[in-house]
Design an enzyme around this catalytic site. Sequence first.
Site, PDB file in Angstrom:
ATOM      1  N   THR A  95      -8.592  -8.777  10.135  1.00  0.00           N
ATOM      2  CA  THR A  95     -10.023  -9.009  10.361  1.00  0.00           C
ATOM      3  C   THR A  95     -10.253  -8.960  11.863  1.00  0.00           C
ATOM      4  OG1 THR A  95     -10.115 -10.462   8.439  1.00  0.00           O
ATOM      5  CG2 THR A  95     -11.964 -10.561   9.981  1.00  0.00           C
ATOM      6  N   LYS A 170     -16.693  -7.296   6.062  1.00  0.00           N
ATOM      7  CA  LYS A 170     -15.864  -8.515   6.118  1.00  0.00           C
ATOM      8  C   LYS A 170     -16.609  -9.643   6.856  1.00  0.00           C
ATOM      9  CE  LYS A 170     -12.246 -11.264   6.122  1.00  0.00           C
ATOM     10  NZ  LYS A 170     -11.580 -11.864   4.986  1.00  0.00           N
ATOM     11  N   LYS A 238     -12.038 -17.479  14.788  1.00  0.00           N
ATOM     12  CA  LYS A 238     -12.077 -16.106  15.330  1.00  0.00           C
ATOM     13  C   LYS A 238     -13.122 -15.271  14.590  1.00  0.00           C
ATOM     14  CE  LYS A 238      -9.193 -13.469  13.344  1.00  0.00           C
ATOM     15  NZ  LYS A 238      -9.087 -12.606  12.194  1.00  0.00           N
TER      16      LYS A 238
HETATM   17  P1  NAP Z   1      -0.517 -14.894  10.092  1.00  0.00           P
HETATM   18  O1  NAP Z   1       0.240 -15.617   9.047  1.00  0.00           O
HETATM   19  O2  NAP Z   1      -0.654 -15.494  11.452  1.00  0.00           O
HETATM   20  O3  NAP Z   1       0.109 -13.428  10.222  1.00  0.00           O
HETATM   21  C1  NAP Z   1      -0.129 -12.562  11.300  1.00  0.00           C
HETATM   22  C2  NAP Z   1       1.214 -11.965  11.661  1.00  0.00           C
HETATM   23  O4  NAP Z   1       1.011 -10.941  12.651  1.00  0.00           O
HETATM   24  C3  NAP Z   1       2.165 -13.004  12.276  1.00  0.00           C
HETATM   25  O5  NAP Z   1       3.398 -12.945  11.616  1.00  0.00           O
HETATM   26  C4  NAP Z   1       2.250 -12.568  13.731  1.00  0.00           C
HETATM   27  O6  NAP Z   1       3.494 -12.773  14.333  1.00  0.00           O
HETATM   28  C5  NAP Z   1       2.003 -11.092  13.631  1.00  0.00           C
HETATM   29  N1  NAP Z   1       1.523 -10.579  14.905  1.00  0.00           N
HETATM   30  C6  NAP Z   1       0.483 -11.032  15.631  1.00  0.00           C
HETATM   31  N2  NAP Z   1       0.371 -10.326  16.766  1.00  0.00           N
HETATM   32  C7  NAP Z   1       1.356  -9.416  16.738  1.00  0.00           C
HETATM   33  C8  NAP Z   1       1.763  -8.421  17.625  1.00  0.00           C
HETATM   34  N3  NAP Z   1       1.106  -8.202  18.770  1.00  0.00           N
HETATM   35  N4  NAP Z   1       2.835  -7.678  17.294  1.00  0.00           N
HETATM   36  C9  NAP Z   1       3.478  -7.897  16.122  1.00  0.00           C
HETATM   37  N5  NAP Z   1       3.167  -8.829  15.246  1.00  0.00           N
HETATM   38  C10 NAP Z   1       2.092  -9.588  15.558  1.00  0.00           C
HETATM   39  O7  NAP Z   1      -1.994 -14.583   9.585  1.00  0.00           O
HETATM   40  P2  NAP Z   1      -2.490 -14.166   8.121  1.00  0.00           P
HETATM   41  O8  NAP Z   1      -3.033 -15.355   7.444  1.00  0.00           O
HETATM   42  O9  NAP Z   1      -1.475 -13.323   7.467  1.00  0.00           O
HETATM   43  O10 NAP Z   1      -3.766 -13.283   8.522  1.00  0.00           O
HETATM   44  C11 NAP Z   1      -3.647 -11.983   9.061  1.00  0.00           C
HETATM   45  C12 NAP Z   1      -5.057 -11.399   9.272  1.00  0.00           C
HETATM   46  O11 NAP Z   1      -5.717 -11.334   8.016  1.00  0.00           O
HETATM   47  C13 NAP Z   1      -5.947 -12.227  10.181  1.00  0.00           C
HETATM   48  O12 NAP Z   1      -6.784 -11.377  10.937  1.00  0.00           O
HETATM   49  C14 NAP Z   1      -6.769 -13.060   9.217  1.00  0.00           C
HETATM   50  O13 NAP Z   1      -8.015 -13.432   9.773  1.00  0.00           O
HETATM   51  C15 NAP Z   1      -6.915 -12.090   8.061  1.00  0.00           C
HETATM   52  N6  NAP Z   1      -7.074 -12.689   6.717  1.00  0.00           N
HETATM   53  C16 NAP Z   1      -6.350 -13.778   6.333  1.00  0.00           C
HETATM   54  C17 NAP Z   1      -6.520 -14.307   5.060  1.00  0.00           C
HETATM   55  C18 NAP Z   1      -5.771 -15.524   4.587  1.00  0.00           C
HETATM   56  O14 NAP Z   1      -6.196 -16.131   3.592  1.00  0.00           O
HETATM   57  N7  NAP Z   1      -4.659 -15.907   5.203  1.00  0.00           N
HETATM   58  C19 NAP Z   1      -7.404 -13.699   4.167  1.00  0.00           C
HETATM   59  C20 NAP Z   1      -8.096 -12.559   4.569  1.00  0.00           C
HETATM   60  C21 NAP Z   1      -7.922 -12.064   5.847  1.00  0.00           C
HETATM   61  P3  NAP Z   1       4.045 -14.218  14.752  1.00  0.00           P
HETATM   62  O15 NAP Z   1       4.811 -14.620  13.553  1.00  0.00           O
HETATM   63  O16 NAP Z   1       4.874 -13.994  15.951  1.00  0.00           O
HETATM   64  O17 NAP Z   1       2.844 -15.081  15.009  1.00  0.00           O
END
Ligand code: NAP
Length: 287
Positions: A95, A170, A238
């Site tokens: 997102t 979104k 965010k």
């Molecule tokens: P998350 O658990 O924080 O996963 C994001 C992953 O991306 C982390 O493992 C992070 O690594 C990695 N990352 C971040 N920056 C990076 C970089 N520069 N290079 C390589 N890897 C990188 O978050 P999430 O819940 O999966 O969400 C991911 C996205 O989907 C977000 O934008 C969120 O707003 C969206 N989203 C989430 C949900 C939900 O329910 N969780 C639902 C819909 C949409 P590290 O492990 O080092 O931090």
Amino acid sequence: MTIGWIGTGIMGLSMCSHLMDGGYEAVVYNRTAAKAQALVDKGAKLAASPREVASACDVVFTMVGYPSDVEEVYFGENGIFKGIRKGSIVVDMTTTKPSLAERIYAKAQEIGCEALDAPVSGGDSGARNACLSIMVGGDQSTLDKVMPMLKLMGTSIILEGAAGAGQHTKMANQIQITGTMIGMSEALLYAKKAGLDLKTMVDTISKGAAGCHALNNLAPRVIKGDYNPGFIINHFIKDMGIALEEAKRMGIELKGVELVESLYRKLQEAGGGAEGTQALVKALGEF
Ligand code: NAP
């Protein structure tokens, strides 16, 4: 066929895993390599950078955290655009800002590649159960090529318009969710004060006009006192920030979003930014 996957957190890990279960080989990268280990154990190859992923795959998916992460992963020194092969497709499922999706699309076009923005809704459970709603911006011809892959992750996959339209959709989704989150939290607070059995109340009202994802999936976690993330508060702040910025640019006010954002900021300032969004109830009073 080999696909690339960058960002193996709460959402990305499950989503990439579904692609592997569907028969695709995967090359994966995550900033913290340990979080990609489950996929490596399943047979994925671990790359050392987004650039290395892009140089090994024809289709690259990204599911990182913030717009700054997307920026780094695509345009950085070791980013996708440094290693990508002509004819490849990139699909950003993070997102992020509509304007950033437009920049990725333009850059991809410039170098003979294709790009889609394809953010998702459905939460951690939607990712685990492969029933996400996927909102796509870009060209129909590109979507047709990756549709078989998206179908392994979601049950609703809709082209919303040109590049950036997936992210705008979104944002509309997140604006709607600010309402269901505050509604769910206040319903629980009220019902507790009124001495109702909270589980019975949630079971009952979720079957009528109040039914929604927040009630079905998050209210039961609040009742159990489980504030572990599905979706972290920092990411929701965010998203609300992007929605408010876009609304300002378009000359409209989102008063409900402003209110809910200020409540979440209170929780973030108190050190709760890594908790799940269901912790909103704590900003409203004693629960
Ligand atoms: P998350 O658990 O924080 O996963 C994001 C992953 O991306 C982390 O493992 C992070 O690594 C990695 N990352 C971040 N920056 C990076 C970089 N520069 N290079 C390589 N890897 C990188 O978050 P999430 O819940 O999966 O969400 C991911 C996205 O989907 C977000 O934008 C969120 O707003 C969206 N989203 C989430 C949900 C939900 O329910 N969780 C639902 C819909 C949409 P590290 O492990 O080092 O931090």
